[in-house]
Structure formats: structure tokens, C-alpha cells
Design a protein around this motif. Structure first.
Motif, PDB file in Angstrom:
ATOM      1  N   VAL A 131      33.835  28.943  31.740  1.00 24.67           N
ATOM      2  CA  VAL A 131      34.331  30.243  31.278  1.00 24.67           C
ATOM      3  C   VAL A 131      34.596  31.187  32.447  1.00 24.67           C
ATOM      4  CG1 VAL A 131      33.720  32.301  29.939  1.00 24.67           C
ATOM      5  CG2 VAL A 131      33.407  30.028  28.954  1.00 24.67           C
ATOM      6  N   PRO A 132      33.663  31.373  33.389  1.00 24.45           N
ATOM      7  CA  PRO A 132      33.982  32.262  34.511  1.00 24.45           C
ATOM      8  C   PRO A 132      35.157  31.770  35.355  1.00 24.45           C
ATOM      9  CG  PRO A 132      31.625  31.917  34.383  1.00 24.45           C
ATOM     10  CD  PRO A 132      32.257  30.988  33.404  1.00 24.45           C
ATOM     11  N   VAL A 133      35.266  30.460  35.544  1.00 24.37           N
ATOM     12  CA  VAL A 133      36.391  29.929  36.317  1.00 24.37           C
ATOM     13  C   VAL A 133      37.703  30.196  35.587  1.00 24.37           C
ATOM     14  CG1 VAL A 133      37.466  27.800  37.152  1.00 24.37           C
ATOM     15  CG2 VAL A 133      35.047  28.204  37.563  1.00 24.37           C
ATOM     16  N   ALA A 134      37.734  29.973  34.275  1.00 30.63           N
ATOM     17  CA  ALA A 134      38.951  30.228  33.500  1.00 30.63           C
ATOM     18  C   ALA A 134      39.323  31.707  33.540  1.00 30.63           C
ATOM     19  CB  ALA A 134      38.760  29.761  32.056  1.00 30.63           C
ATOM     20  N   LEU A 135      38.343  32.593  33.434  1.00 29.38           N
ATOM     21  CA  LEU A 135      38.631  34.034  33.516  1.00 29.38           C
ATOM     22  C   LEU A 135      39.165  34.415  34.893  1.00 29.38           C
ATOM     23  CD1 LEU A 135      35.582  35.501  31.584  1.00 29.38           C
ATOM     24  CD2 LEU A 135      37.960  35.463  30.831  1.00 29.38           C
ATOM     25  N   PHE A 136      38.590  33.862  35.948  1.00 31.23           N
ATOM     26  CA  PHE A 136      39.040  34.162  37.304  1.00 31.23           C
ATOM     27  C   PHE A 136      40.468  33.687  37.519  1.00 31.23           C
ATOM     28  CE2 PHE A 136      39.583  32.758  41.710  1.00 31.23           C
ATOM     29  CZ  PHE A 136      39.459  33.992  42.354  1.00 31.23           C
ATOM     30  N   VAL A 137      40.773  32.456  37.113  1.00 25.46           N
ATOM     31  CA  VAL A 137      42.118  31.906  37.272  1.00 25.46           C
ATOM     32  C   VAL A 137      43.120  32.719  36.439  1.00 25.46           C
ATOM     33  CG1 VAL A 137      43.576  29.883  36.797  1.00 25.46           C
ATOM     34  CG2 VAL A 137      41.344  29.595  37.892  1.00 25.46           C
ATOM     35  N   GLY A 138      42.739  33.065  35.223  1.00 29.22           N
ATOM     36  CA  GLY A 138      43.621  33.873  34.386  1.00 29.22           C
ATOM     37  C   GLY A 138      43.903  35.229  35.005  1.00 29.22           C
ATOM     38  N   TYR A 139      42.901  35.869  35.554  1.00 27.85           N
ATOM     39  CA  TYR A 139      43.092  37.168  36.200  1.00 27.85           C
ATOM     40  C   TYR A 139      44.005  37.041  37.420  1.00 27.85           C
ATOM     41  CZ  TYR A 139      42.258  41.324  38.959  1.00 27.85           C
ATOM     42  OH  TYR A 139      42.436  42.447  39.714  1.00 27.85           O
ATOM     43  N   GLU A 140      43.787  36.027  38.223  1.00 24.56           N
ATOM     44  CA  GLU A 140      44.628  35.829  39.415  1.00 24.56           C
ATOM     45  C   GLU A 140      46.081  35.569  39.022  1.00 24.56           C
ATOM     46  OE1 GLU A 140      43.948  36.099  42.767  1.00 24.56           O
ATOM     47  OE2 GLU A 140      42.108  37.014  42.027  1.00 24.56           O
ATOM     48  N   LEU A 141      46.298  34.773  37.987  1.00 19.48           N
ATOM     49  CA  LEU A 141      47.673  34.543  37.526  1.00 19.48           C
ATOM     50  C   LEU A 141      48.296  35.844  37.032  1.00 19.48           C
ATOM     51  CD1 LEU A 141      47.338  31.146  35.645  1.00 19.48           C
ATOM     52  CD2 LEU A 141      48.600  31.585  37.753  1.00 19.48           C
ATOM     53  N   TYR A 142      47.568  36.604  36.247  1.00 19.40           N
ATOM     54  CA  TYR A 142      48.060  37.885  35.752  1.00 19.40           C
ATOM     55  C   TYR A 142      48.397  38.820  36.908  1.00 19.40           C
ATOM     56  CZ  TYR A 142      47.961  42.573  33.786  1.00 19.40           C
ATOM     57  OH  TYR A 142      48.262  43.858  33.462  1.00 19.40           O
ATOM     58  N   ARG A 143      47.499  38.926  37.856  1.00 17.23           N
ATOM     59  CA  ARG A 143      47.700  39.826  38.984  1.00 17.23           C
ATOM     60  C   ARG A 143      48.905  39.399  39.807  1.00 17.23           C
ATOM     61  NH1 ARG A 143      44.458  40.747  44.361  1.00 17.23           N
ATOM     62  NH2 ARG A 143      45.269  38.667  44.544  1.00 17.23           N
ATOM     63  N   ASN A 144      49.064  38.120  40.067  1.00 17.92           N
ATOM     64  CA  ASN A 144      50.170  37.645  40.896  1.00 17.92           C
ATOM     65  C   ASN A 144      51.503  37.701  40.165  1.00 17.92           C
ATOM     66  OD1 ASN A 144      48.675  37.144  43.201  1.00 17.92           O
ATOM     67  ND2 ASN A 144      48.095  35.106  42.510  1.00 17.92           N
ATOM     68  N   LEU A 145      51.517  37.465  38.866  1.00 23.50           N
ATOM     69  CA  LEU A 145      52.777  37.443  38.143  1.00 23.50           C
ATOM     70  C   LEU A 145      53.210  38.831  37.665  1.00 23.50           C
ATOM     71  CD1 LEU A 145      52.323  34.243  35.974  1.00 23.50           C
ATOM     72  CD2 LEU A 145      53.763  34.532  37.986  1.00 23.50           C
ATOM     73  N   VAL A 146      52.299  39.622  37.152  1.00 25.60           N
ATOM     74  CA  VAL A 146      52.659  40.910  36.555  1.00 25.60           C
ATOM     75  C   VAL A 146      52.564  42.035  37.560  1.00 25.60           C
ATOM     76  CG1 VAL A 146      52.052  42.556  34.753  1.00 25.60           C
ATOM     77  CG2 VAL A 146      51.964  40.109  34.276  1.00 25.60           C
ATOM     78  N   VAL A 147      51.451  42.193  38.173  1.00 25.91           N
ATOM     79  CA  VAL A 147      51.234  43.349  39.060  1.00 25.91           C
ATOM     80  C   VAL A 147      52.095  43.250  40.305  1.00 25.91           C
ATOM     81  CG1 VAL A 147      49.505  44.581  40.405  1.00 25.91           C
ATOM     82  CG2 VAL A 147      48.917  43.665  38.161  1.00 25.91           C
ATOM     83  N   VAL A 148      52.143  42.090  40.937  1.00 24.11           N
ATOM     84  CA  VAL A 148      52.894  41.938  42.179  1.00 24.11           C
ATOM     85  C   VAL A 148      54.399  42.056  41.924  1.00 24.11           C
ATOM     86  CG1 VAL A 148      53.404  40.342  44.072  1.00 24.11           C
ATOM     87  CG2 VAL A 148      51.057  40.605  43.263  1.00 24.11           C
ATOM     88  N   THR A 149      54.906  41.501  40.802  1.00 23.62           N
ATOM     89  CA  THR A 149      56.343  41.577  40.521  1.00 23.62           C
ATOM     90  C   THR A 149      56.763  43.016  40.214  1.00 23.62           C
ATOM     91  OG1 THR A 149      55.939  41.005  38.218  1.00 23.62           O
ATOM     92  CG2 THR A 149      56.528  39.218  39.719  1.00 23.62           C
TER      93      THR A 149
END
Length: 153
Positions: A131-149
Motif C-alpha cells: 500500500v505505501p509503495v502504491a501510494l508513493f508511485v501514484g503520487y509520483e506519477l500524478y506529480r510528474n504528469l499533472v503538476v509538471v505539465t
């Protein structure tokens, strides 16, 4: 050469618990106590007639082989029967259903199930790590795809 004077032996039962697979078991030891002429005392620990290390020194779990084992005080399992190792489960014999008309009318017989002792711990460990790994990966994907773009536009 050291001359050993008197000696005596005692029997000790040590209860253990594996901190990896949570298996609980007991081992019986014979302890031979000796003293020499200078007052030095020596103990020799035996298990099944073979000299072994004392129980507090490197006990290995017979279930999973781990060395992360703790012991209980002597007599602890007698006062706490809920912790005692369960007797080996013997599966019940189930008659095999016959083929034909008689089998079609009767209820279906299920194969007996024996519980898996280590499965709940492994499942909890998988959840605790996954669960913590999935949350971390999900957050990193969100941050890289949404926030950075949005920053680059």
C-alpha cells in the motif's frame, strides 16, 4: 587436566516463538552441571543426547529456519494454553461420490481444507509494504504528469 568433582543433571523445557513466522514450540534439554576443585562451574546442554548450545544462543525455528527467536519463561505455556502449539491437523477422509444417478441426487462433497499457518502473516506483510509503495508511485506519477505539465505551459 582438570578433575571434575560432583555433577548432577536437570531437565528443562524451553518454550520458543519465532518472530518471523509466529510458530510456537517447546524443546526439552538435559543440563549437566559440573564443578571442579577450584569452584569453577560448567554446564553442558544436551538435546536428544547431543551436546548443543544453550537455548538463548542461536536457536533456529524448525518451521521457517529463522534465527529471530524469543523464548518464554519456563512453565509459561502451561499457564497460557491458548499459545500452545496446535496438534497436527489430520484431514478427515471424505467418501468419493459415485458417478451416475445416485451421485446426481446427493449434495456435492467438498475436499477438507487445512488452514495455512503462514498465510495471514504474509498477506499482512504484503499489504503493509504494498500500500505505501502504491501510494508513493501514484503520487509520483500524478506529480510528474499533472503538476509538471501545467508548469511548462
Amino acid at each position: 587436566m582438570i578433575l571434575v568433582r560432583d555433577g548432577f543433571e536437570t531437565r528443562e523445557t524451553w518454550p520458543f516463538e519465532c518472530l518471523r513466522c509466529l510458530r510456537v514450540w517447546e524443546e526439552e534439554f538435559v543440563v549437566r552441571h559440573f564443578a571442579d576443585d577450584h569452584g569453577n562451574e560448567v554446564e553442558i546442554w544436551l538435546s536428544s543426547g547431543v551436546a548443543v548450545q544453550p537455548p538463548w544462543s542461536g536457536t533456529c525455528c524448525p518451521g521457517c529456519g529463522a534465527y529471530h527467536v524469543t523464548s518464554f519463561p519456563s512453565g509459561y505455556l502451561a499457564r497460557h494454553p491458548e499459545l500452545r502449539p496446535e496438534a497436527e491437523l489430520v484431514p478427515e477422509l471424505v467418501p468419493v461420490p459415485e458417478f451416475g444417478a445416485a451421485a446426481a441426487s446427493g449434495p456435492a462433497l467438498e475436499e477438507p481444507r487445512t488452514p495455512l499457518r503462514g498465510a495471514p502473516v504474509a498477506g499482512r506483510l504484503l499489504v503493509a509494504i504494498g500500500v505505501p509503495v502504491a501510494l508513493f508511485v501514484g503520487y509520483e506519477l500524478y506529480r510528474n504528469l499533472v503538476v509538471v505539465t501545467h508548469v511548462h505551459h
